[in-house]
Design a protein around this motif. Structure first.
Motif, mmCIF file in Angstrom:
data_model
loop_
_atom_site.group_PDB
_atom_site.id
_atom_site.type_symbol
_atom_site.label_atom_id
_atom_site.label_comp_id
_atom_site.label_asym_id
_atom_site.label_seq_id
_atom_site.Cartn_x
_atom_site.Cartn_y
_atom_site.Cartn_z
ATOM 1 N N ASN A 425 17.163 -3.330 0.683
ATOM 2 C CA ASN A 425 16.867 -3.812 -0.344
ATOM 3 C C ASN A 425 15.931 -4.321 -1.011
ATOM 4 O O ASN A 425 14.912 -4.367 -1.913
ATOM 5 N N TYR A 426 14.550 -3.737 0.304
ATOM 6 C CA TYR A 426 13.628 -4.536 -0.210
ATOM 7 C C TYR A 426 12.368 -3.625 -0.667
ATOM 8 O O TYR A 426 11.881 -2.517 -0.554
ATOM 9 N N ASN A 431 6.926 0.771 -0.713
ATOM 10 C CA ASN A 431 8.124 1.773 -1.159
ATOM 11 C C ASN A 431 8.319 3.532 -1.576
ATOM 12 O O ASN A 431 7.604 3.523 -3.012
ATOM 13 N N PHE A 432 7.675 3.893 -0.956
ATOM 14 C CA PHE A 432 6.573 5.844 -1.240
ATOM 15 C C PHE A 432 7.810 6.487 -1.957
ATOM 16 O O PHE A 432 6.881 7.208 -2.883
ATOM 17 N N MET A 433 8.615 6.460 -1.753
ATOM 18 C CA MET A 433 9.644 7.653 -1.889
ATOM 19 C C MET A 433 10.604 6.629 -3.582
ATOM 20 O O MET A 433 10.491 7.348 -4.656
ATOM 21 N N LYS A 434 10.235 5.526 -3.472
ATOM 22 C CA LYS A 434 10.988 4.793 -5.248
ATOM 23 C C LYS A 434 9.272 5.479 -5.739
ATOM 24 O O LYS A 434 10.213 5.432 -6.726
ATOM 25 N N THR A 435 8.658 4.719 -5.418
ATOM 26 C CA THR A 435 7.451 5.343 -6.438
ATOM 27 C C THR A 435 6.761 6.578 -6.398
ATOM 28 O O THR A 435 7.150 7.442 -8.113
ATOM 29 N N TYR A 439 10.446 5.397 -9.987
ATOM 30 C CA TYR A 439 11.299 4.069 -10.044
ATOM 31 C C TYR A 439 10.681 2.816 -9.538
ATOM 32 O O TYR A 439 11.342 1.897 -9.498
ATOM 33 N N SER A 440 9.914 2.332 -9.790
ATOM 34 C CA SER A 440 8.603 2.055 -8.558
ATOM 35 C C SER A 440 8.818 0.763 -9.549
ATOM 36 O O SER A 440 8.912 -0.206 -8.878
ATOM 37 N N ILE A 451 11.820 3.482 6.173
ATOM 38 C CA ILE A 451 10.956 3.999 7.290
ATOM 39 C C ILE A 451 9.325 3.410 7.383
ATOM 40 O O ILE A 451 8.579 3.623 8.393
ATOM 41 N N PHE A 452 8.822 3.662 6.179
ATOM 42 C CA PHE A 452 7.960 2.571 5.951
ATOM 43 C C PHE A 452 7.690 1.795 6.508
ATOM 44 O O PHE A 452 5.632 1.562 6.354
ATOM 45 N N TYR A 453 8.591 0.862 6.781
ATOM 46 C CA TYR A 453 8.449 -0.296 7.352
ATOM 47 C C TYR A 453 8.658 -0.502 8.560
ATOM 48 O O TYR A 453 8.043 -1.776 9.733
#
Length: 543
Positions: A425-426, A431-435, A439-440, A451-453
């Motif tokens: 939920n972080y 958060n590349f895909m949300k941005t 929806y950032s 996956i970016f973490y």
């Protein structure tokens, strides 16, 4: 003179950083490899090693053995991608079965745990390259990371149920890669008896399918399934010959004869085959428009199938007893809603809000159940982009969250090994895909944000802030602990939470946010809705 010497030293250091420093040579079954050291000197990288072979003569079939060579193979080239469409046209090739091995550049006192990653991309995009899947975060935790390519789209998933095209070539590539790891990873300092396979999205779905397949027996010890399940309604192509007939119809041929279809498709170049686009007719069911998906194979002499039964039936009766870690992001559906238009969303009004993996005694019964789903997510309102957050919840739960919970339930009721669940939920700067989905400013994490973490790919070369650094530390510690010990928070861990496995009496979820905390099942009301529907109407055969 002193200043000149200092200049020469500085110049030498700059030049050394511009030139790849060699990694130690490794002798494997195919021959001797050389690799390179990462720019920061922490990882030995062996990139683009052929792990199997394929070409137009073996198209749509299981891959052949890998090539051997004389001398030293220079494993430093990242140009290899399996053929796929992109905004600049077809990229990659048919001969693309390459594997990458990343080894911590430190003395080893014992063989290291191995983590083999299967990339996502809806079975028609992606690769194992460092663009997304850089090794540095994970190899810092003293594990060997392996990534690889597998055939995509029509080349990987045409399924005609004939010997020339039995189906699931892309999955057979994955199995070949895992066999290569078993045969060769010890030469890199890895432990072939301690291999964890993990993946995200279509990669996670692949892991789930491998869990259900007898063909993968003995190839890995543990599995991590991130945002995917073979029980999802978008995973199995239940009518693959018909799908293939749509492809050849777009080329001017009208036939549903598998042998005729094969003759047509096998004569095309890989580029011609990759660019074929067509759409399935939109029916009452909410079926995906993805054309090329895994299928259920028939038993054909001389071929080894991956799957001969639906994963649902396998998990319900005879799942493999190994440790598994499952999870989803809290708002998987953001990326799907971003692809919608007002017209595409309104098309769903008057149709079912579930796919043809369900079967009903009548259209009246199906529409009645569909109305329950519509009312649950949209109330009395029409489906429209004004309700985009409601659509997000539908996509999140129907495609990802609920199938993963169903798969978990099958396992905890039938196996003895530990099963762990999480919700990511972080929301941070990575958060590349949300941005990218627009929806950032909204809460939660989008599909693939996690996956970016875990990876430090080229796509996110930015400075890492303190909050994101803490999440990277949490994630990589838990993932590598699981790979090493089968427990993401062993007694030796200094993580601020004890991750409790799920049991048949209680599903436990780790919520990964700014803080880590254990909790109960997310969205229990939607779980009860879909549980009742799937219990009563799931289609357990292909007829």
């Amino acid at each position: 003179m002193r200043y000149r010497r200092k200049y020469i030293v500085l110049f030498t250091l700059v030049v050394m950083n511009l030139i790849d420093q060699p990694a130690p040579e490794v002798k494997i079954a195919q021959g001797t490899l050389s690799g390179k050291m990462s720019a920061d000197g922490t990882v030995f990288e062996y990139i683009g090693i052929p792990y199997a072979s394929t070409n137009s003569s073996t198209r749509f079939q299981a891959p052949g053995p890998p090539p051997s060579w004389e001398g030293v193979y220079n494993a430093v080239d990242e140009i290899y991608v399996c053929a796929q469409n992109s905004f600049i046209g077809v990229i990659g090739s048919e001969d693309c079965l390459k594997i990458n091995v990343y080894v911590p550049a430190m003395p080893k006192t014992k063989p290291l745990a191995v983590m083999v990653y299967i990339h996502g991309g809806a079975f028609y995009l992606g690769s194992g390259s460092k663009t997304l899947h850089g090794p540095g975060f994970l190899t810092k935790k003293d594990v060997i990371l392996v990534t690889f390519n597998y055939r995509l789209g029509a080349l990987g998933f045409i399924c005609l149920n004939i010997k020339e095209a039995p189906g699931n070539a892309g999955l057979k590539d994955q199995i070949a890669a895992l066999k290569w790891v078993q045969k060769n990873i010890a030469a890199f300092g890895g432990d072939p008896d301690n291999v964890t396979v993990f993946g995200e999205s279509a990669g996670a779905t692949s892991v789930s399918l491998l869990l259900a397949s007898e063909a993968s027996t003995g190839l890995f010890k543990r599995a991590i399934v991130q945002s995917g399940s073979s029980l999802s309604n978008w995973v199995i192509n239940r009518n693959p010959v018909w799908i293939a007939s749509l492809l050849v119809k777009s080329l001017g041929h009208t036939t549903e004869d598998p042998n005729e279809i094969y003759k047509i498709l096998s004569k095309l170049s890989y580029k011609e085959l990759t660019v074929i686009t067509t759409k399935k007719p939109i029916g009452l069911f909410f079926d995906t428009q993805i054309l090329h998906l895994p299928c259920i194979e028939t038993n054909i002499p001389g071929t080894e199938p991956v799957l001969t039964d639906l994963p649902y039936n396998i998990f319900k009766s005879r799942p493999n007893d190994i440790e598994v870690l499952y999870g989803t992001t809290s708002k998987e559906g953001y990326f799907l809603v971003a692809l919608e238009t007002e017209e595409s969303v309104k098309e769903r009004n008057g149709r079912y809000l579930f796919a043809s993996d369900l079967t009903f005694s009548s259209e009246f019964e199906a529409m009645n159940e569909a109305e329950k789903v519509k009312e649950f997510y949209f109330g009395k309102d029409e489906i429209s982009l004004q309700k985009h957050l409601n659509i997000t919840d539908l996509y999140t739960q129907l495609y990802f969250e609920i199938p993963v919970i169903f798969e978990t339930e099958f396992l905890v009721n039938r196996i003895k090994s530990g099963v762990y669940n999480y919700i990511f939920n972080y929301s941070g700067a990575r958060n590349f895909m949300k941005t990218r989905s627009g929806y950032s400013d909204h809460e939660g994490a989008c599909h693939a944000d996690d996956i970016f973490y875990l990876f430090d790919g080229y796509l996110m070369p930015f400075r890492i802030n303190n909050d994101d650094s803490r999440i990277i530390e949490y994630m990589t510690s838990m993932w590598t602990n699981f790979a090493k010990y089968g427990n993401p928070t062993p007694d030796s861990s200094d993580l601020p939470v004890k991750w409790t496995p799920s049991t048949k009496d209680n599903l436990n979820f780790l919520y990964i946010d700014s803080e880590l905390k254990m909790g109960s099942m997310p969205n229990p009301e939607s779980y009860r809705l879909w549980k009742e529907i799937y219990k009563n109407y799931y289609k357990t055969d292909l007829a």
